[in-house]
Design a protein around this motif. Sequence first.
Motif, PDB file in Angstrom:
ATOM      1  N   PHE A 118       4.367   1.672  22.569  1.00 22.95           N
ATOM      2  CA  PHE A 118       3.496   2.120  23.641  1.00 22.95           C
ATOM      3  C   PHE A 118       4.041   1.577  24.962  1.00 22.95           C
ATOM      4  O   PHE A 118       4.465   0.413  25.025  1.00 22.95           O
ATOM      5  N   TRP A 145       3.879   2.531  18.568  1.00 22.22           N
ATOM      6  CA  TRP A 145       3.288   3.868  18.586  1.00 22.22           C
ATOM      7  C   TRP A 145       3.132   4.298  17.119  1.00 22.22           C
ATOM      8  O   TRP A 145       4.090   4.608  16.450  1.00 22.22           O
ATOM      9  N   ASN A 361      -7.936   1.707  15.610  1.00 23.00           N
ATOM     10  CA  ASN A 361      -7.260   2.319  16.756  1.00 23.00           C
ATOM     11  C   ASN A 361      -6.699   3.680  16.348  1.00 23.00           C
ATOM     12  O   ASN A 361      -5.476   3.874  16.282  1.00 23.00           O
ATOM     13  N   ASP A 363      -6.371   6.446  17.804  1.00 22.78           N
ATOM     14  CA  ASP A 363      -5.518   7.144  18.770  1.00 22.78           C
ATOM     15  C   ASP A 363      -4.074   6.669  18.660  1.00 22.78           C
ATOM     16  O   ASP A 363      -3.141   7.474  18.559  1.00 22.78           O
ATOM     17  N   LEU A 364      -3.887   5.333  18.663  1.00 23.20           N
ATOM     18  CA  LEU A 364      -2.535   4.793  18.559  1.00 23.20           C
ATOM     19  C   LEU A 364      -1.949   4.998  17.163  1.00 23.20           C
ATOM     20  O   LEU A 364      -0.774   5.324  17.016  1.00 23.20           O
ATOM     21  N   LEU A 372      -6.083   9.136  23.031  1.00 22.37           N
ATOM     22  CA  LEU A 372      -5.639   7.968  23.783  1.00 22.37           C
ATOM     23  C   LEU A 372      -6.130   8.030  25.231  1.00 22.37           C
ATOM     24  O   LEU A 372      -6.550   7.020  25.807  1.00 22.37           O
ATOM     25  N   ARG A 375      -9.437   6.535  26.539  1.00 29.45           N
ATOM     26  CA  ARG A 375      -9.607   5.109  26.820  1.00 29.45           C
ATOM     27  C   ARG A 375      -9.815   4.839  28.307  1.00 29.45           C
ATOM     28  O   ARG A 375     -10.382   3.811  28.677  1.00 29.45           O
TER      29      ARG A 375
END
Length: 553
Positions: A118, A145, A361, A363-364, A372, A375
């Motif tokens: 990320f 990621w 998490n 999204d990640l 994501l 957030r």
Amino acid sequence: MDGWSADLVVVGAGLAGLVAAAEAADADRSVLLLDQEGEQSLGGQAFWSLGGLFLVDSPEQRRMGVKDSLELARQDWFGSAQFDRPEDRWPRAWAEAYLQFAAGEKRAWLRQMGHRVFPVVGWAERGDGTASGHGNSVPRFHITWGTGPGVVAPFERRVREHVATGRIRLGFRHRVDELLVEGGAAVGVRGALLEPTSVDRGRPSSRTVVGHFEARGAAVVVTSGGIGGDHDLVRRNWPARLGTPPKRMVAGVPAHVDGRMLQITQDAGANVVNPDRMWHYVEGLRNWDPIWADHGIRILPGPSSLWLDAEGNRLPAPYFPGFDTLGTLRHLRATGHDYSWFVLTQRIIEKEFALSGSEQNPDLTGKDLKLLLSRVKKGAAGPVEAFKQHGEDFVVAETLEELVAGMNRVADDDVPPLEVSRVRTIVEARDREMDNTYSKDAQVTAIHGARTFLGDKLIRVARPHKLLDPAAGPLIAVRLNILSRKTLGGLETDLEGRCLRADGSAFPGLYAAGEVSGFGGGGMMGYNALEGTFLGGCLFSGRVAGRAAARAV
């Protein structure tokens, strides 16, 4: 009894085991990869992690304006490790080797396997407030990621490619009970075949024995993890310097992280050092939707929440959220209680609360850009909001009086009730310090300082405000439990990953990697971790041991 043979027998199919097996198979060696759990648990604890990796002077850091260097990282590492024992000879050597790796080929090595991070670097374990002491001077926490599964994936792929060619054989539900030693050398393992299991990853699996096996190899690599799933074992190894062990903890790892192979390998003649060095968090939540028994989730906090002990006393500097994990643990153990409190606002929780773990998490983990982006919108992240609504450790109220009443309902029966007047005095004193960008309050200064880092200002640290500002509300209190996690000591190994005996001599044919070896050498982090170093330690030590064992056979 089943009988298998290969060049290498690797015990434990977590991240370190996958790396060791893949590296050895790349060197054209045959490998048996054994694990007591089912195939659904491949990747071990790394799968559940946030996927944070410690990198030094990375392109991601430089793009965020962070000036890092090997020299600064070395200052931080050794200031945190505080090596002070004769047994620290190999941990020191491993620490230096790992720093070279983290500042050198680590990122490129992972990247060529498809690993990505990320772009916003996190600032974990911000330290004890001294230049030469514990903590990261700069942000170094690079989130994968894909989180933990994204770290595991390249090595699982490599292992499965070798399985397809027959170079690696997988032995799930193979519980090792004994190391085979002949002529002073490790020549294999012996153990029990457990009945097949279809339980989901992380849930308790059957220990019913349906047979026995023996596996022989020219080398054995132990990569079986730590002791964090056995709280009685954690308490037996608890160091006096951290006070008395807690009567109640939440579990950051499943029950099969049981430390069995640590004792089995020691019984065979390998040396264990620094068993009293361990890493447990103080921001644990009781999971409202648990996967394993006493399942705990850690809050990864920004710096703004007000931290009170169980009796309502504010924690002193430098024990702020996200700064000094073991220092805070030591301070809290001296209070005689097993929990503490965050007091914060909705504005703080929306920006500063993240939850550790791949499943927290989505999204990640799922590489979902649309999710994501949510957030940065108003409102807490979905998993955080779910804990706020359903978690038994959360209290939400419009007034301080209502908040304290709720905290007393959640408190332990043997703790004196919190007094509204006392809590109000602490909160209002803190709030008065928020009128200026400068302050004598060290936490307020730290909040303003954190926002000079672009990553923190964008997504990690809330705009400074008063806790009693109605526009920032409602008020929130969170009960924080001690959460068991990592073993920092373990099997003593040299820089080839070879296990050593008590007299310092190498144990022929026996290697170790990952948490069972203190991530290298029997404890390369010393007394303190800098975060992002657990997965990295598994990667590095697994690579070292796999390559060295392959050369030796």
